[in-house]
Structures are given as C-alpha cells and as structure tokens.
Write a protein that holds these residues in place. Structure first.
Motif, mmCIF file in Angstrom:
data_model
loop_
_atom_site.group_PDB
_atom_site.id
_atom_site.type_symbol
_atom_site.label_atom_id
_atom_site.label_comp_id
_atom_site.label_asym_id
_atom_site.label_seq_id
_atom_site.Cartn_x
_atom_site.Cartn_y
_atom_site.Cartn_z
ATOM 1 N N GLU A 1 -8.201 -3.270 0.892
ATOM 2 C CA GLU A 1 -7.012 -3.101 0.024
ATOM 3 C C GLU A 1 -6.935 -1.679 -0.526
ATOM 4 O O GLU A 1 -5.848 -1.088 -0.608
ATOM 5 C CB GLU A 1 -7.040 -4.078 -1.162
ATOM 6 C CG GLU A 1 -7.046 -5.547 -0.806
ATOM 7 C CD GLU A 1 -8.436 -6.094 -0.576
ATOM 8 O OE1 GLU A 1 -9.426 -5.315 -0.548
ATOM 9 O OE2 GLU A 1 -8.548 -7.323 -0.384
ATOM 10 N N LYS B 1 -11.022 -15.296 9.919
ATOM 11 C CA LYS B 1 -11.896 -14.114 9.907
ATOM 12 C C LYS B 1 -11.722 -13.256 11.158
ATOM 13 O O LYS B 1 -11.576 -13.791 12.263
ATOM 14 C CB LYS B 1 -13.362 -14.551 9.782
ATOM 15 C CG LYS B 1 -13.648 -15.103 8.391
ATOM 16 C CD LYS B 1 -15.084 -15.467 8.223
ATOM 17 C CE LYS B 1 -15.324 -15.910 6.782
ATOM 18 N NZ LYS B 1 -16.637 -16.494 6.602
ATOM 19 N N ASN B 2 -11.761 -11.943 10.947
ATOM 20 C CA ASN B 2 -11.637 -11.021 12.075
ATOM 21 C C ASN B 2 -12.971 -10.895 12.812
ATOM 22 O O ASN B 2 -14.036 -10.995 12.192
ATOM 23 C CB ASN B 2 -11.222 -9.636 11.580
ATOM 24 C CG ASN B 2 -9.805 -9.642 11.056
ATOM 25 O OD1 ASN B 2 -8.897 -10.075 11.740
ATOM 26 N ND2 ASN B 2 -9.623 -9.186 9.831
ATOM 27 N N GLU C 1 1.319 -6.748 13.882
ATOM 28 C CA GLU C 1 0.341 -7.221 14.877
ATOM 29 C C GLU C 1 0.617 -6.627 16.265
ATOM 30 O O GLU C 1 -0.307 -6.240 16.968
ATOM 31 C CB GLU C 1 0.352 -8.745 14.947
ATOM 32 C CG GLU C 1 -0.106 -9.353 13.628
ATOM 33 C CD GLU C 1 -1.006 -10.558 13.804
ATOM 34 O OE1 GLU C 1 -1.304 -10.903 14.944
ATOM 35 O OE2 GLU C 1 -1.409 -11.129 12.778
ATOM 36 N N GLN D 1 -0.344 -3.248 6.386
ATOM 37 C CA GLN D 1 0.819 -3.492 5.529
ATOM 38 C C GLN D 1 1.912 -2.498 5.910
ATOM 39 O O GLN D 1 1.625 -1.323 6.138
ATOM 40 C CB GLN D 1 0.393 -3.263 4.079
ATOM 41 C CG GLN D 1 1.335 -3.870 3.066
ATOM 42 C CD GLN D 1 0.847 -3.620 1.651
ATOM 43 O OE1 GLN D 1 -0.346 -3.775 1.359
ATOM 44 N NE2 GLN D 1 1.743 -3.205 0.777
ATOM 45 N N LYS E 1 -10.490 -16.304 14.601
ATOM 46 C CA LYS E 1 -9.480 -15.835 13.635
ATOM 47 C C LYS E 1 -8.493 -16.963 13.314
ATOM 48 O O LYS E 1 -8.130 -17.182 12.164
ATOM 49 C CB LYS E 1 -8.744 -14.622 14.202
ATOM 50 C CG LYS E 1 -7.565 -14.186 13.356
ATOM 51 C CD LYS E 1 -7.584 -12.748 13.028
ATOM 52 C CE LYS E 1 -6.525 -12.426 11.995
ATOM 53 N NZ LYS E 1 -6.373 -11.031 11.755
ATOM 54 N N ILE F 1 -6.935 -5.843 11.892
ATOM 55 C CA ILE F 1 -7.936 -6.273 10.917
ATOM 56 C C ILE F 1 -7.254 -6.434 9.557
ATOM 57 O O ILE F 1 -7.407 -7.427 8.869
ATOM 58 C CB ILE F 1 -9.119 -5.271 10.863
ATOM 59 C CG1 ILE F 1 -9.831 -5.257 12.219
ATOM 60 C CG2 ILE F 1 -10.093 -5.636 9.744
ATOM 61 C CD1 ILE F 1 -10.903 -4.189 12.367
ATOM 62 N N GLU F 2 -6.482 -5.438 9.184
ATOM 63 C CA GLU F 2 -5.701 -5.515 7.947
ATOM 64 C C GLU F 2 -4.583 -4.488 8.036
ATOM 65 O O GLU F 2 -4.777 -3.408 8.610
ATOM 66 C CB GLU F 2 -6.610 -5.203 6.760
ATOM 67 C CG GLU F 2 -6.424 -6.179 5.605
ATOM 68 C CD GLU F 2 -7.522 -6.036 4.565
ATOM 69 O OE1 GLU F 2 -8.694 -6.318 4.897
ATOM 70 O OE2 GLU F 2 -7.204 -5.638 3.429
ATOM 71 N N ILE G 1 -5.721 0.851 2.071
ATOM 72 C CA ILE G 1 -4.280 0.693 2.330
ATOM 73 C C ILE G 1 -3.470 1.255 1.154
ATOM 74 O O ILE G 1 -2.515 2.016 1.345
ATOM 75 C CB ILE G 1 -3.949 -0.789 2.612
ATOM 76 C CG1 ILE G 1 -4.571 -1.198 3.953
ATOM 77 C CG2 ILE G 1 -2.440 -1.028 2.635
ATOM 78 C CD1 ILE G 1 -4.533 -2.671 4.264
#
Lengths: 117, 160
Positions: A3, B138-139, A40, A31, B133, A28-29, A6
């Motif tokens: 977080e 979870k990655n 994605e 925004q 996932k 993975i993460e 980002i």
C-alpha cells in the motif's frame, strides 16, 4: 502488502496508475485512477513488454539487463523498472509527466518491493 | 500385422509426433520471445486451469484445505491429462514445489537448456499459482524451474 509503495507513487503529479507485477504477468497489487483500465490485463502485457526488452537487450548488447522500459503514446506513458528477481514495478502516467521525478520515485520504490519479495 | 495393430501403431506414432511438434513450437516461442515468453505465463495458467475445471472435471468444491486442492489438481494433471508419468506437489509453509517425472514438455525444456537458455515459463506451475490465488487470494511467485534427464521441478513462493 504494498500500500505504501502504491500511495507514494500515486502522489507524484501525473501518475494515474501503479502496478506491482510478477515477471510471469501476475498482478500482485495495483491501483488505477481510471476505472476503464483493466489492471490485470495491463499487468500481463507489461510483463511481456519488459521480458521482451530484456531479450532485445541480450540480443543487441549481449546483456540481459534493462534499467527502465518506457512506452510513450500521445495520450500517456507506461514506465517499468525491475523490482527484484521476480517482479517489475510499473506506472501509467499523463503524457506531460515529469519523467525525472517519476524515475526517482520508481527506483526508490522498486528497491522496497524487491526487499519484500 | 493385423489391421487393428497397424491402426494402433499409426495412432501411437501420430501422438508421439504431435507431442514432439508441440514441443518444437514451445521451444520456438521461448527462443524468439526469450524472457518475454515468461510474461505470458499467468494468462496461459489461467486458461489451463479453466480448461481443467470445465473440460476435465477438476473440482475444488467442498474443500478449502490448500493441500487437498493441490492433490486434486495433481490427480487431474496426471490421471486425466496424462501430462506426466508421476507428479507431486509439496507444500512446506509458504514454499510449494511441483515435481514431475517425464512431463510432456520435457523435450522443449531440455532443448532450451542444451542451447544455453534457462527455462522461464512453466504453464502447469502457472495454473497452480492461479488456483492458489483463486481459492486463497494469495499471490504466488514462480522462483525456479529445474530440468534434469527425466524430471522437472518448479519452486514457487506464496506471498503474504
């Protein structure tokens, strides 16, 4: 998990999106401020662009290493750096973003991501 | 030789050839795209997992135990798809290792290694990563792919 990374990058003027992506193309993460962006899908494409850049570097310079990959379009830029052995960190920006500043923030945060993976 | 035996032999040879041609296609993609091929891994893994669920009966219902999920995955991979002679998925804390004996894509990976290229994409491992996932949120990172005479081993790390 990421977080802070980002949030730090989204604070830079002109940055519209951030993604931490595995080199296999797994998001993975991430925004993005623009909801029409499918983060994605972008993740998979960014991983492929980065990997292909590595391959080109290897073919041309005999060195499979890339500092930064920048894709410039009239409507924006996508800038990607390596974040450790298995991931990349990428930002989507406005076309007139301060590139120098983005690079500094990217490099700094890529080190943070690398240390956490 | 009876006609039935001839047909059986032709079928066997066709299957062998198809596997070899698929391996060569895979090798060609790896060779041209190099590290770029790795970026395709997650998308291929997603499609592979969907196919295993929709067409080959992989069923995750009624279990949220990760080891049980992976056992079911292995069962379909080996017994239904015949992807390898033997397969095992070992979970140790956050580490997952996929071990396969004589998998179908062994030839492509061996060709790569012979030419001095490190294999960087393993669709079955990507499918496992997508499954984890999907069912645990979870990655999963694929850390290393090891190829030997008869085996492939893939090390993965569950994040978070």
């Amino acid at each position: 998990m990421f977080e802070n990374v980002i949030a730090d990058l989204l604070r830079v003027d002109g940055v519209k999106g951030v993604a931490i992506v595995s080199k296999d193309g797994l998001l993975i993460e991430g925004q993005a401020s623009d909801r029409t962006i499918d983060v994605e899908s972008v993740a998979a494409m960014v991983a492929t662009i980065y990997g292909t850049a590595l391959n080109v570097s290897n073919e041309v310079f005999h060195e499979e290493a890339v500092d930064i990959v920048t894709l410039e379009s009239p409507k924006g830029k996508i800038i990607t750096v390596e974040a450790g052995e298995n991931a990349v960190l990428t930002v989507l920006t406005d076309p007139k973003v301060n590139l120098g500043l983005v690079r500094i923030y990217l490099k700094r945060n890529a080190q943070k991501v690398a240390s956490m993976l | 030789m009876t006609e039935a035996k001839v047909v059986e032999r032709v079928n066997e040879r066709s299957e062998e050839m198809a596997t070899k041609i698929n391996n060569l296609i895979l090798y060609g993609i790896y060779k041209v795209l190099g590290a770029g091929a790795r970026g395709l891994g997650n998308s291929i893994g997603e499609e592979l997992l969907n196919t295993m669920i929709e067409e080959y009966g992989l069923n995750f219902e009624g279990s949220d135990d990760p080891q049980e999920l992976l056992n079911r995955f292995t069962e379909v991979m080996i017994n239904t798809l015949g992807f390898a002679e033997k397969g095992e998925i070992i979970v140790n804390g956050n580490s997952v290792t996929l071990k396969l004996d004589n998998p179908m894509d062994l030839y492509a990976l061996q060709l790569l290694e012979k030419k001095g290229m490190k294999p960087m994409l393993y669709p079955m491992a990507n499918a496992i990563a997508v499954a984890i996932k999907k069912f645990s949120g979870k990655n999963v990172l694929i850390k290393e792919i090891r190829v030997s005479d008869k085996h492939v081993e893939v090390d993965m790390l569950i994040l978070g």
